[in-house]
Design a protein around this motif. Structure first.
Motif, short mmCIF file in Angstrom:
data_model
loop_
_atom_site.label_atom_id
_atom_site.label_comp_id
_atom_site.label_asym_id
_atom_site.label_seq_id
_atom_site.Cartn_x
_atom_site.Cartn_y
_atom_site.Cartn_z
N SER A 1 10.55 -11.09 -6.76
CA SER A 1 10.85 -9.70 -6.34
C SER A 1 12.18 -9.57 -5.90
O SER A 1 12.56 -10.30 -5.09
CB SER A 1 9.58 -9.45 -5.39
OG SER A 1 9.79 -8.15 -4.92
N GLU B 1 10.51 -20.43 -5.71
CA GLU B 1 9.64 -20.00 -6.91
C GLU B 1 10.43 -20.10 -8.28
O GLU B 1 9.72 -20.19 -9.26
CB GLU B 1 9.26 -18.67 -6.73
CG GLU B 1 9.93 -17.43 -6.84
CD GLU B 1 9.13 -16.16 -6.42
OE1 GLU B 1 8.11 -16.03 -7.03
OE2 GLU B 1 9.77 -15.26 -5.86
N CYS C 1 1.34 -9.84 1.23
CA CYS C 1 1.60 -11.49 0.76
C CYS C 1 2.97 -11.39 0.19
O CYS C 1 3.65 -10.71 -0.23
CB CYS C 1 0.79 -11.50 -0.37
SG CYS C 1 -0.98 -11.16 0.09
N GLY C 2 3.47 -12.82 0.27
CA GLY C 2 4.99 -13.37 -0.12
C GLY C 2 5.86 -12.53 0.37
O GLY C 2 6.05 -12.09 1.39
N THR C 3 6.70 -12.03 -0.64
CA THR C 3 7.87 -11.51 -0.24
C THR C 3 7.61 -9.69 0.31
O THR C 3 8.47 -9.80 1.33
CB THR C 3 8.91 -11.04 -1.64
OG1 THR C 3 9.34 -12.08 -2.29
CG2 THR C 3 9.94 -9.87 -1.47
N SER C 4 6.43 -9.25 0.05
CA SER C 4 6.21 -8.13 0.87
C SER C 4 5.85 -8.39 2.06
O SER C 4 5.89 -7.68 2.96
CB SER C 4 5.08 -7.58 0.05
OG SER C 4 5.33 -7.08 -1.33
N THR D 1 -2.57 -6.90 -5.40
CA THR D 1 -2.70 -7.92 -4.91
C THR D 1 -4.15 -7.94 -4.28
O THR D 1 -4.46 -7.37 -3.23
CB THR D 1 -1.54 -8.35 -3.79
OG1 THR D 1 -0.25 -8.10 -4.65
CG2 THR D 1 -1.79 -9.72 -3.22
N SER E 1 2.95 -3.52 -0.78
CA SER E 1 2.51 -4.29 -2.06
C SER E 1 3.35 -3.76 -3.34
O SER E 1 3.45 -2.54 -3.46
CB SER E 1 1.13 -4.32 -2.57
OG SER E 1 1.00 -5.08 -3.72
N GLN E 2 4.28 -4.43 -3.99
CA GLN E 2 4.95 -4.10 -4.99
C GLN E 2 4.01 -3.49 -6.10
O GLN E 2 3.96 -2.32 -6.32
CB GLN E 2 5.82 -5.00 -5.48
CG GLN E 2 6.84 -4.72 -6.46
CD GLN E 2 6.19 -4.37 -8.19
OE1 GLN E 2 6.57 -3.44 -8.67
NE2 GLN E 2 5.52 -5.32 -8.60
N SER E 3 3.17 -4.40 -6.42
CA SER E 3 2.21 -4.03 -7.58
C SER E 3 1.05 -3.20 -7.23
O SER E 3 0.56 -2.48 -8.02
CB SER E 3 1.63 -5.43 -8.12
OG SER E 3 0.91 -6.01 -7.21
N LYS F 1 12.79 -17.34 -2.70
CA LYS F 1 13.33 -17.15 -3.97
C LYS F 1 13.73 -18.39 -4.65
O LYS F 1 13.68 -18.41 -5.82
CB LYS F 1 14.65 -16.22 -3.59
CG LYS F 1 14.60 -14.88 -4.64
CD LYS F 1 13.94 -13.73 -4.42
CE LYS F 1 12.23 -13.84 -4.39
NZ LYS F 1 11.59 -12.83 -3.87
N VAL G 1 9.49 -12.13 -12.21
CA VAL G 1 8.31 -12.47 -11.06
C VAL G 1 8.71 -12.40 -9.67
O VAL G 1 7.98 -12.02 -8.71
CB VAL G 1 7.70 -13.81 -11.61
CG1 VAL G 1 6.98 -14.40 -10.57
CG2 VAL G 1 6.73 -13.40 -13.05
O1 M6R Z 1 2.74 -7.25 -5.52
P1 M6R Z 1 2.84 -7.55 -4.23
O2 M6R Z 1 3.97 -7.15 -3.55
O3 M6R Z 1 1.50 -7.41 -3.37
O4 M6R Z 1 2.98 -9.13 -4.48
C1 M6R Z 1 2.90 -10.16 -3.34
C2 M6R Z 1 3.57 -11.37 -3.70
O5 M6R Z 1 2.57 -12.02 -4.71
C3 M6R Z 1 4.93 -11.30 -4.16
O6 M6R Z 1 5.76 -10.89 -3.21
C4 M6R Z 1 5.46 -12.82 -4.61
O7 M6R Z 1 5.42 -13.51 -3.40
C5 M6R Z 1 6.70 -12.78 -5.29
N1 M6R Z 1 6.67 -13.53 -6.32
C6 M6R Z 1 8.03 -13.07 -4.70
O8 M6R Z 1 9.24 -13.07 -5.19
#
Ligand code: M6R
Length: 366
Positions: free
Chosen positions: A158, A246, A58-61, A110, A105-107, A243, A156
């Motif tokens: 990424s 957001e 999702c998102g940046t990932s 998700t 996924s960073q976190s 970027k 927030v």
């Molecule tokens: O933790 P994740 O990489 O799974 O998160 C995915 C997105 O929620 C995350 O990249 C979001 O789009 C960021 N806020 C972008 O900067």
């Protein structure tokens, strides 16, 4: 705790040379002409026999996944599909035990990405995780994986997670390219060496900060912005736009540069800043002609160019240089000025850079 920086986002942008290095440390052994990644080495057969790779995120990932699609197909000749986890999980997708699914996924928390992983596992696919947070749910739920080792990302928006995800995925693609015999030892060696040059090139890209701050001051009151790129830099255009949206709450759209004439070109007038990634190689001439089209409609052009570029300088209102590198590695450099631009614009608009409204660092509900 912000290490002398005003915001976590800025600190994390500046940590990228180090973070990228940490993401390949102990894996990239250029002098031995080797990439060692336990998660891939232990499952090499799965990767080598895969019909295709499906990337879910999702998102940046997800944007990092798109860059990876170009890298895997171009370098390793493996077909790739990149899916929004939220769409994939509800689409009744075709998945078989010959598929390799890579979840980014960073976190590692998700919700949609996690659900996509569970679905892929049920269907018998081998699931590989690229996470930043050690011990996170996704890192535990996947069959194998590789951590990005970017260190904690607090902002927030990424930043370093994105560039380290791309680095790790590049390592995997290079490894498979070599394994498949698509790459000669010498080409492989050239790539490994250039990858090791990236941290110092990112360092150099960061030196444009003062110039970027000046550019930000010119465009901070824009209500709409366009981001354009082609090839490897199309996903960077999407990421640049995300970027800006957001953290500055300016409406921005990213497009493949050639798609402009299929609609968005109607938006262009003297009020519209257009950020164009126009680095050398990678369809450079075509991007230059896209820039001419914008110029003839009086759009404002801010171009990210390769050091020493003269052609685009003549056409654009502002140019921001990044060092030269292999086309497939340019996203690691072209992303940097776009991160800084969003940061400065958001700051000038008085926005809460580290904690934008309505957003959470990890999206644990669907
Ligand atoms: O933790 P994740 O990489 O799974 O998160 C995915 C997105 O929620 C995350 O990249 C979001 O789009 C960021 N806020 C972008 O900067």
């Amino acid at each position: 705790e912000k290490g002398g920086y005003d915001h976590f986002m800025l600190k994390e942008i500046y940590e990228q040379p180090r973070a990228i290095q940490d993401s390949y440390r102990g894996r990239l052994l250029a002098d031995q002409g080797l990439i060692k990644m336990a998660g891939v080495d232990d499952n090499l057969e799965k990767f080598m026999n895969a019909n295709r790779i499906i990337i879910v995120a999702c998102g940046t990932s997800w944007h990092a996944g798109l860059v990876a699609e170009y890298i895997f197909e171009d370098l390793a000749r493996i077909p790739v599909e990149v899916e929004y986890a939220s769409e994939f999980r509800y689409r009744n997708p075709v998945i078989t035990d010959k598929d390799v699914v890579i979840a980014i996924s960073q976190s590692g928390e998700t919700a949609d990405t996690l659900a996509a992983i569970k679905l892929a596992k049920e269907k018998g696919a081998f699931v590989f995780g690229v996470c930043n947070v050690v011990g996170s749910t996704i890192s535990r739920e996947t069959d194998a994986g590789a951590y990005t080792h970017a260190g904690p990302e607090i902002g927030v928006a990424s930043t370093k997670a994105f560039t380290t995800q791309i680095t790790v995925l590049t390592l995997i693609a290079l490894k498979l390219a070599k394994e498949k015999g698509v790459f000669s030892q010498s080409k492989y060696h050239e790539f490994l060496t250039e990858l090791e040059n990236i941290p110092s090139k990112v360092e150099k890209a960061l030196l444009s900060n003062d110039l970027i701050e000046k550019v930000a001051a010119v465009y901070k009151d824009a209500t709409n912005c366009l981001y354009l790129g082609r090839g490897y830099n199309f996903p960077v255009a999407l990421e640049g736009a995300l970027k800006l949206k957001e953290i500055s709450y300016i409406h921005a759209e990213g497009y493949p540069a050639a798609e402009m004439k299929h609609g968005p070109i109607a938006l262009i007038d003297e009020q519209m800043p257009v950020f164009v990634i126009a680095t050398k190689r990678g369809h450079y001439e075509k991007v230059v002609s896209n820039i001419q089209e914008i110029k003839s409609r009086k759009g404002k052009i801010i171009a990210i160019v390769t050091e020493g570029d003269e052609t685009v300088k003549e056409l654009a209102d502002h140019v921001i240089e990044v060092p030269e590198t292999f086309e497939s590695l340019t996203p690691l450099l072209t992303t940097i000025p776009l991160q800084l631009l969003s940061y400065h614009i958001a700051l000038m608009r008085g926005c809460n850079v580290d904690q934008p409204r309505n957003l959470a660092k990890s999206v644990t509900v669907e």
